[in-house]
Design a protein around this motif. Structure first.
Motif, PDB file in Angstrom:
ATOM      1  N   LYS A  97      -4.623 -20.273 -59.974  1.00 45.66           N
ATOM      2  CA  LYS A  97      -4.456 -19.228 -60.981  1.00 45.66           C
ATOM      3  C   LYS A  97      -5.501 -18.133 -60.812  1.00 45.66           C
ATOM      4  O   LYS A  97      -5.196 -16.936 -60.918  1.00 45.66           O
ATOM      5  N   LEU A  98      -6.749 -18.531 -60.529  1.00 50.88           N
ATOM      6  CA  LEU A  98      -7.815 -17.547 -60.336  1.00 50.88           C
ATOM      7  C   LEU A  98      -7.560 -16.695 -59.106  1.00 50.88           C
ATOM      8  O   LEU A  98      -7.684 -15.458 -59.144  1.00 50.88           O
ATOM      9  N   LEU A  99      -7.171 -17.320 -57.997  1.00 51.56           N
ATOM     10  CA  LEU A  99      -6.914 -16.563 -56.767  1.00 51.56           C
ATOM     11  C   LEU A  99      -5.688 -15.657 -56.917  1.00 51.56           C
ATOM     12  O   LEU A  99      -5.640 -14.588 -56.301  1.00 51.56           O
ATOM     13  N   ASP A 100      -4.731 -16.082 -57.726  1.00 50.57           N
ATOM     14  CA  ASP A 100      -3.571 -15.223 -57.985  1.00 50.57           C
ATOM     15  C   ASP A 100      -3.981 -13.918 -58.667  1.00 50.57           C
ATOM     16  O   ASP A 100      -3.288 -12.898 -58.547  1.00 50.57           O
ATOM     17  N   GLU A 101      -5.076 -13.941 -59.378  1.00 52.05           N
ATOM     18  CA  GLU A 101      -5.573 -12.733 -60.036  1.00 52.05           C
ATOM     19  C   GLU A 101      -6.397 -11.868 -59.089  1.00 52.05           C
ATOM     20  O   GLU A 101      -6.406 -10.645 -59.202  1.00 52.05           O
ATOM     21  N   VAL A 102      -7.058 -12.502 -58.111  1.00 52.68           N
ATOM     22  CA  VAL A 102      -7.987 -11.777 -57.231  1.00 52.68           C
ATOM     23  C   VAL A 102      -7.271 -11.149 -56.039  1.00 52.68           C
ATOM     24  O   VAL A 102      -7.528  -9.984 -55.687  1.00 52.68           O
ATOM     25  N   PHE A 103      -6.366 -11.863 -55.391  1.00 57.50           N
ATOM     26  CA  PHE A 103      -5.760 -11.379 -54.150  1.00 57.50           C
ATOM     27  C   PHE A 103      -5.001 -10.054 -54.300  1.00 57.50           C
ATOM     28  O   PHE A 103      -5.018  -9.237 -53.366  1.00 57.50           O
ATOM     29  N   PRO A 104      -4.329  -9.776 -55.408  1.00 55.50           N
ATOM     30  CA  PRO A 104      -3.614  -8.494 -55.513  1.00 55.50           C
ATOM     31  C   PRO A 104      -4.515  -7.262 -55.546  1.00 55.50           C
ATOM     32  O   PRO A 104      -4.007  -6.132 -55.528  1.00 55.50           O
ATOM     33  N   ARG A 105      -5.818  -7.436 -55.560  1.00 56.23           N
ATOM     34  CA  ARG A 105      -6.733  -6.288 -55.627  1.00 56.23           C
ATOM     35  C   ARG A 105      -6.872  -5.576 -54.282  1.00 56.23           C
ATOM     36  O   ARG A 105      -7.342  -4.443 -54.232  1.00 56.23           O
ATOM     37  N   ARG A 106      -6.498  -6.238 -53.180  1.00 60.31           N
ATOM     38  CA  ARG A 106      -6.625  -5.632 -51.854  1.00 60.31           C
ATOM     39  C   ARG A 106      -5.352  -5.872 -51.051  1.00 60.31           C
ATOM     40  O   ARG A 106      -4.539  -6.738 -51.390  1.00 60.31           O
ATOM     41  N   THR A 107      -5.222  -5.106 -49.960  1.00 61.02           N
ATOM     42  CA  THR A 107      -4.072  -5.291 -49.067  1.00 61.02           C
ATOM     43  C   THR A 107      -4.284  -6.527 -48.207  1.00 61.02           C
ATOM     44  O   THR A 107      -5.401  -7.054 -48.095  1.00 61.02           O
ATOM     45  N   THR A 108      -3.210  -6.956 -47.561  1.00 60.99           N
ATOM     46  CA  THR A 108      -3.296  -8.115 -46.675  1.00 60.99           C
ATOM     47  C   THR A 108      -4.283  -7.858 -45.539  1.00 60.99           C
ATOM     48  O   THR A 108      -5.104  -8.725 -45.216  1.00 60.99           O
ATOM     49  N   ASP A 109      -4.216  -6.684 -44.907  1.00 55.90           N
ATOM     50  CA  ASP A 109      -5.133  -6.367 -43.811  1.00 55.90           C
ATOM     51  C   ASP A 109      -6.578  -6.360 -44.277  1.00 55.90           C
ATOM     52  O   ASP A 109      -7.482  -6.838 -43.564  1.00 55.90           O
ATOM     53  N   GLU A 110      -6.826  -5.821 -45.453  1.00 55.47           N
ATOM     54  CA  GLU A 110      -8.197  -5.797 -45.985  1.00 55.47           C
ATOM     55  C   GLU A 110      -8.709  -7.209 -46.222  1.00 55.47           C
ATOM     56  O   GLU A 110      -9.857  -7.532 -45.875  1.00 55.47           O
ATOM     57  N   TRP A 111      -7.879  -8.057 -46.791  1.00 56.55           N
ATOM     58  CA  TRP A 111      -8.299  -9.433 -47.005  1.00 56.55           C
ATOM     59  C   TRP A 111      -8.510 -10.168 -45.686  1.00 56.55           C
ATOM     60  O   TRP A 111      -9.448 -10.965 -45.558  1.00 56.55           O
ATOM     61  N   MET A 112      -7.674  -9.900 -44.698  1.00 54.72           N
ATOM     62  CA  MET A 112      -7.842 -10.561 -43.408  1.00 54.72           C
ATOM     63  C   MET A 112      -9.174 -10.196 -42.775  1.00 54.72           C
ATOM     64  O   MET A 112      -9.857 -11.053 -42.193  1.00 54.72           O
ATOM     65  N   GLN A 113      -9.567  -8.950 -42.859  1.00 55.15           N
ATOM     66  CA  GLN A 113     -10.869  -8.541 -42.320  1.00 55.15           C
ATOM     67  C   GLN A 113     -12.001  -9.255 -43.034  1.00 55.15           C
ATOM     68  O   GLN A 113     -12.959  -9.737 -42.412  1.00 55.15           O
ATOM     69  N   VAL A 114     -11.900  -9.347 -44.350  1.00 53.99           N
ATOM     70  CA  VAL A 114     -12.947  -9.988 -45.142  1.00 53.99           C
ATOM     71  C   VAL A 114     -13.004 -11.491 -44.848  1.00 53.99           C
ATOM     72  O   VAL A 114     -14.083 -12.060 -44.624  1.00 53.99           O
ATOM     73  N   LEU A 115     -11.860 -12.134 -44.847  1.00 55.47           N
ATOM     74  CA  LEU A 115     -11.821 -13.593 -44.696  1.00 55.47           C
ATOM     75  C   LEU A 115     -12.184 -14.043 -43.288  1.00 55.47           C
ATOM     76  O   LEU A 115     -12.919 -15.028 -43.107  1.00 55.47           O
ATOM     77  N   THR A 116     -11.673 -13.362 -42.277  1.00 52.89           N
ATOM     78  CA  THR A 116     -12.000 -13.765 -40.911  1.00 52.89           C
ATOM     79  C   THR A 116     -13.467 -13.515 -40.583  1.00 52.89           C
ATOM     80  O   THR A 116     -14.018 -14.170 -39.694  1.00 52.89           O
ATOM     81  N   SER A 117     -14.111 -12.592 -41.289  1.00 55.66           N
ATOM     82  CA  SER A 117     -15.535 -12.327 -41.045  1.00 55.66           C
ATOM     83  C   SER A 117     -16.409 -13.519 -41.414  1.00 55.66           C
ATOM     84  O   SER A 117     -17.532 -13.641 -40.928  1.00 55.66           O
ATOM     85  N   VAL A 118     -15.899 -14.413 -42.271  1.00 56.82           N
ATOM     86  CA  VAL A 118     -16.655 -15.615 -42.646  1.00 56.82           C
ATOM     87  C   VAL A 118     -15.889 -16.882 -42.257  1.00 56.82           C
ATOM     88  O   VAL A 118     -16.082 -17.951 -42.841  1.00 56.82           O
ATOM     89  N   ASP A 119     -15.000 -16.762 -41.249  1.00 56.86           N
ATOM     90  CA  ASP A 119     -14.350 -17.910 -40.627  1.00 56.86           C
ATOM     91  C   ASP A 119     -13.443 -18.691 -41.587  1.00 56.86           C
ATOM     92  O   ASP A 119     -13.377 -19.912 -41.538  1.00 56.86           O
ATOM     93  N   ILE A 120     -12.737 -17.979 -42.458  1.00 54.51           N
ATOM     94  CA  ILE A 120     -11.768 -18.629 -43.345  1.00 54.51           C
ATOM     95  C   ILE A 120     -10.418 -18.701 -42.641  1.00 54.51           C
ATOM     96  O   ILE A 120      -9.980 -17.744 -42.009  1.00 54.51           O
ATOM     97  N   LEU A 121      -9.751 -19.843 -42.761  1.00 60.96           N
ATOM     98  CA  LEU A 121      -8.450 -20.039 -42.116  1.00 60.96           C
ATOM     99  C   LEU A 121      -7.375 -19.331 -42.931  1.00 60.96           C
ATOM    100  O   LEU A 121      -6.965 -19.806 -43.997  1.00 60.96           O
ATOM    101  N   ALA A 122      -6.933 -18.182 -42.432  1.00 61.31           N
ATOM    102  CA  ALA A 122      -5.959 -17.377 -43.152  1.00 61.31           C
ATOM    103  C   ALA A 122      -5.112 -16.592 -42.164  1.00 61.31           C
ATOM    104  O   ALA A 122      -5.536 -16.330 -41.033  1.00 61.31           O
ATOM    105  N   THR A 123      -3.924 -16.204 -42.601  1.00 64.75           N
ATOM    106  CA  THR A 123      -3.053 -15.363 -41.783  1.00 64.75           C
ATOM    107  C   THR A 123      -2.063 -14.656 -42.685  1.00 64.75           C
ATOM    108  O   THR A 123      -1.731 -15.187 -43.766  1.00 64.75           O
ATOM    109  N   PRO A 124      -1.578 -13.480 -42.280  1.00 59.35           N
ATOM    110  CA  PRO A 124      -0.495 -12.861 -43.044  1.00 59.35           C
ATOM    111  C   PRO A 124       0.770 -13.706 -42.974  1.00 59.35           C
ATOM    112  O   PRO A 124       1.015 -14.402 -41.991  1.00 59.35           O
ATOM    113  N   VAL A 125       1.562 -13.651 -44.031  1.00 58.40           N
ATOM    114  CA  VAL A 125       2.895 -14.249 -44.002  1.00 58.40           C
ATOM    115  C   VAL A 125       3.825 -13.215 -43.384  1.00 58.40           C
ATOM    116  O   VAL A 125       4.065 -12.162 -43.959  1.00 58.40           O
ATOM    117  N   GLN A 126       4.342 -13.512 -42.192  1.00 62.89           N
ATOM    118  CA  GLN A 126       5.106 -12.528 -41.440  1.00 62.89           C
ATOM    119  C   GLN A 126       6.608 -12.694 -41.633  1.00 62.89           C
ATOM    120  O   GLN A 126       7.132 -13.807 -41.590  1.00 62.89           O
TER     121      GLN A 126
END
Length: 283
Positions: A176-205
Motif C-alpha cells: 500500500k505504501l509503495l503504491d502511493e510512492v511509485f506514481p510520483r516518478r516515471t518508470t525510467d526515472e525509477w529505474m535509474q534510481v533503483l539500479t543505482s543501488v542494485d535493486i532488482l527491478a525492470t519495466p513491465v514491457q
C-alpha cells in the motif's frame, strides 16, 4: 523392428498412459489441470490462465529435450527409443518448488496476486507515473538503500518491515505504501534510481516494447525476417546463443508438407513411393 536406431517422438496431451490418455486437450486445459490457473490471478478472483500459450510452448521445448536425450543415448547404445512429452506433465514440471511445498507442508497456497504465491509486498508490479514497474524482492542487505532512494526511511524502525520474511509474507502494508510512492516518478526515472543501488527491478514491457528493445535485438531474441508476402518483419528469434555454430538464419515457417518430397527423396524414397504415401495419406 526394421530400424532399431529410430527415435519416434510424440507430443501428447496427458501422457502415454493412464485414464486421461485418450482425452483431447489444449493449452488452457493443461494450465487448468496442471495447477497454474489455480495460482494465477488475485486472491479473491476466479482462476485465470496465463496470457500466453505457456503449456504448448514449454511442452514443445520439453519434447525437444527428450529428443536430444534420446539422440545422445543412441550415440552410446546404438538404439533408438520412443519419446513422449505432454503439455500436462510439462505444466506440472514448471512448478516443482510450489507443488513440492504443498506436498511437504500440506498447505494449499493462495493465488499469486501481483507477485508470487509465496512472495508479496516488494514483489510484483507497481504503477508508475507513466507505466508499470516490477520488483523482484528487496533483501535485508538492500533494504536500507531501497528505503532511502524511495524516500521511506521512516519504515526502517517499523517492526512490521523488520526483515525479509515479514516483508514477503505479510506484505500488504508495504504494498500500500509503495503504491502511493511509485506514481510520483516515471518508470525510467525509477529505474535509474533503483539500479543505482542494485535493486532488482525492470519495466513491465508490452509486446511493442519488446519488438523494439535493444537488449532483445542485439542478442537475437527478436530478429528481422524477410517474409514473401509482407516483407521485412520482426519476429521472435531464439534464446540460445552458440559460440561455434551461431543460429543466424531467420526464415518464414514452412507450409504444411512443404519439404516432404525433399526429405523423402533424400531418405531414398522414389517418386513412386512418395505418390503411394500421399495416396495413403501418410504424408
Amino acid at each position: 523392428a526394421r530400424n532399431p536406431r529410430l527415435i519416434y517422438a510424440m507430443g501428447s496431451s496427458w501422457g502415454p498412459k493412464g485414464p486421461w490418455m485418450t482425452r483431447p486437450s489444449r493449452d488452457t486445459l493443461a494450465q487448468a489441470a496442471g495447477g497454474i490457473m489455480a495460482k494465477n490471478g488475485m486472491p479473491d478472483d476466479r482462476p485465470l490462465p496465463c496470457g500466453a500459450l505457456v503449456a504448448d510452448h514449454s511442452g514443445a521445448l520439453t519434447l525437444m529435450a527428450g529428443i536430444l536425450a534420446a539422440l545422445y543415448a543412441r550415440e552410446k547404445t546404438g538404439k533408438g527409443q520412443k519419446v513422449d512429452a505432454c503439455i500436462y506433465g510439462t505444466v506440472i514440471a514448471l512448478q516443482p518448488m510450489e507443488i513440492n511445498f504443498t506436498s511437504v507442508s500440506g498447505v494449499e497456497t493462495r493465488r499469486a496476486g501481483r507477485g508470487h504465491q509465496f512472495l508479496q509486498g516488494v514483489w510484483g508490479s507497481f504503477r508508475t507515473k507513466d507505466g508499470w514497474l516490477c520488483l523482484a524482492g528487496v533483501d535485508d542487505k538492500r533494504w536500507p538503500n531501497f528505503c532511502r532512494v524511495m524516500g521511506i526511511e521512516h519504515v526502517l524502525s517499523d517492526p512490521e518491515y523488520s526483515d525479509n520474511v515479514i516483508r514477503n509474507f505479510r506484505g500488504a502494508k508495504i504494498e500500500k505504501l509503495l503504491d502511493e510512492v511509485f506514481p510520483r516518478r516515471t518508470t525510467d526515472e525509477w529505474m535509474q534510481v533503483l539500479t543505482s543501488v542494485d535493486i532488482l527491478a525492470t519495466p513491465v514491457q508490452e509486446y511493442q516494447d519488446i519488438l523494439n528493445n535493444e537488449q532483445a535485438l542485439v542478442n537475437g531474441y527478436v530478429s528481422e525476417m524477410a517474409h514473401p508476402q509482407i516483407g521485412k518483419v520482426r519476429v521472435v528469434g531464439t534464446p540460445i546463443t552458440l559460440s561455434d555454430t551461431p543460429l543466424t538464419t531467420t526464415n518464414p515457417p514452412p507450409e504444411l508438407g512443404q519439404h516432404s518430397e525433399e526429405i523423402l527423396l533424400e531418405a531414398g524414397f522414389s517418386w513412386e513411393d512418395i505418390a503411394a504415401l500421399r495416396d495413403k495419406e501418410v504424408v
